[in-house]
Design an enzyme around this catalytic site. Structure first.
Site, mmCIF file in Angstrom:
data_model
loop_
_atom_site.group_PDB
_atom_site.id
_atom_site.type_symbol
_atom_site.label_atom_id
_atom_site.label_comp_id
_atom_site.label_asym_id
_atom_site.label_seq_id
_atom_site.Cartn_x
_atom_site.Cartn_y
_atom_site.Cartn_z
ATOM 1 N N LEU A 127 30.977 -13.821 21.755
ATOM 2 C CA LEU A 127 31.795 -14.943 21.312
ATOM 3 C C LEU A 127 31.002 -16.244 21.282
ATOM 4 C CD1 LEU A 127 34.657 -15.869 20.498
ATOM 5 C CD2 LEU A 127 35.096 -16.307 22.932
ATOM 6 N N ASP A 128 30.998 -16.901 20.114
ATOM 7 C CA ASP A 128 30.355 -18.202 19.921
ATOM 8 C C ASP A 128 28.862 -18.190 20.244
ATOM 9 O OD1 ASP A 128 32.808 -19.294 19.171
ATOM 10 O OD2 ASP A 128 33.320 -19.787 21.239
ATOM 11 N N GLU A 129 28.228 -17.035 20.109
ATOM 12 C CA GLU A 129 26.797 -16.921 20.396
ATOM 13 C C GLU A 129 26.004 -16.512 19.161
ATOM 14 O OE1 GLU A 129 25.215 -17.669 23.150
ATOM 15 O OE2 GLU A 129 26.994 -18.202 24.288
#
Length: 286
Positions: free
Chosen positions: A229-231
């Site tokens: 997530l969000d990486e």
């Protein structure tokens, strides 16, 4: 229309010259060329990236014949190759939830011709934007989601994307976490916008968190969605200075402006075939 050639391979002497000579030999005129060498820990780990925009001027050589003829050269150098016709717009879907700013901004840029995408469908887990999208002549698919129906909802989502021939998915503040199955179906083809200059202020009420911490800089980040997530690899970012006089409402408004600009910038880069993904980051050509 021009063609866009994207190549990447282990770096070695003569790569640029070989590509340019091949294009010229096949009647091509190079309009723009850009390259980048990604250095590794050791000299033999360097990776060569190149983007070449060129016109094919000989009528007997079209893009298909050019691609077939290029294959021996690509095998010789161990190149990964993509060839795109920049006159063919990318079939795209936009996904949104209740917040409208990113969705409406993308629709305005698309309608004005600023974003060269073949927008096929808008998908949302809320009905809020149906009338607006239908007014613009766009199919609007409402797929409500709950904890109980999430798996079924995502299966239907994938069916909708396939039905509309979608190749790029833009998450315009779609406030749901996509499962690995969806991410894996569109690797490096799902663009998400995050409400911060990553990594910072994850989760709910990011601008309230920012205000409470007394930040002096806010930002937005557009990246490819991955299972982490969000990486995912970052495509575009921007920031704006703020002061103690900016309350939560002001920070939110400024943040939304940044989100629309950064998301549009990232989408445009992808549509124009200017992004190469390498490991966990991107090379974004100018």
């Amino acid at each position: 229309m021009s063609n866009v050639l994207l190549v990447s391979c282990a770096d070695r002497p003569g790569l640029s010259a070989a590509t340019a000579e091949f294009i010229t030999h096949h009647g091509g005129n190079i309009v723009h060329a850009e390259q980048h060498i990604e250095r590794g820990a050791a000299p033999d780990e360097a990776v060569f990236f190149q983007r070449v925009v060129f016109d094919l001027l000989r009528p007997e050589i079209d893009a298909e014949r050019f691609a077939t003829s290029f294959e021996p050269l690509a095998r010789h150098f161990g190149m990964d190759v993509e060839l795109h016709d920049d006159g063919v717009e990318v079939p795209t879907a936009i996904m949104a939830s209740r917040q409208a700013h990113c969705l409406y901004d993308l629709l305005a840029r698309w309608r004005s011709g600023e974003l060269p995408m073949d927008l096929r469908v808008v998908v949302s887990n809320h009905p809020d934007h149906a009338a607006f999208c239908e007014h613009m002549g766009l199919p609007y698919v409402h797929l409500p989601v709950t904890a109980e129906n999430k798996a079924d909802q995502e299966q239907r989502l994938l069916e909708v994307l396939v039905e509309h021939g979608v190749e790029l998915v833009v998450l315009a503040r779609y406030m749901q976490i996509l499962s690995d199955a969806v991410i894996e179906a569109y690797p490096s083809r799902i663009i998400n916008i995050h409400h911060s200059f990553l990594p910072a202020f994850m989760g709910a009420n990011p601008y309230r968190q920012a205000h409470e911490r007394g930040v002096k800089l806010i930002g937005a980040t557009a990246h490819y969605a991955t299972a982490e997530l969000d990486e995912g690899p970052i495509i575009a970012q921007d920031t704006e200075h703020v002061t103690h006089r900016d309350d939560v409402a002001r920070l939110t408004a400024m943040g939304r402006d940044l989100e629309t600009v950064v998301l549009a910038r990232a989408v445009r880069a992808h549509l124009e075939h200017r992004v190469a993904v390498h490991r966990h980051h991107t090379i974004v050509y100018t």
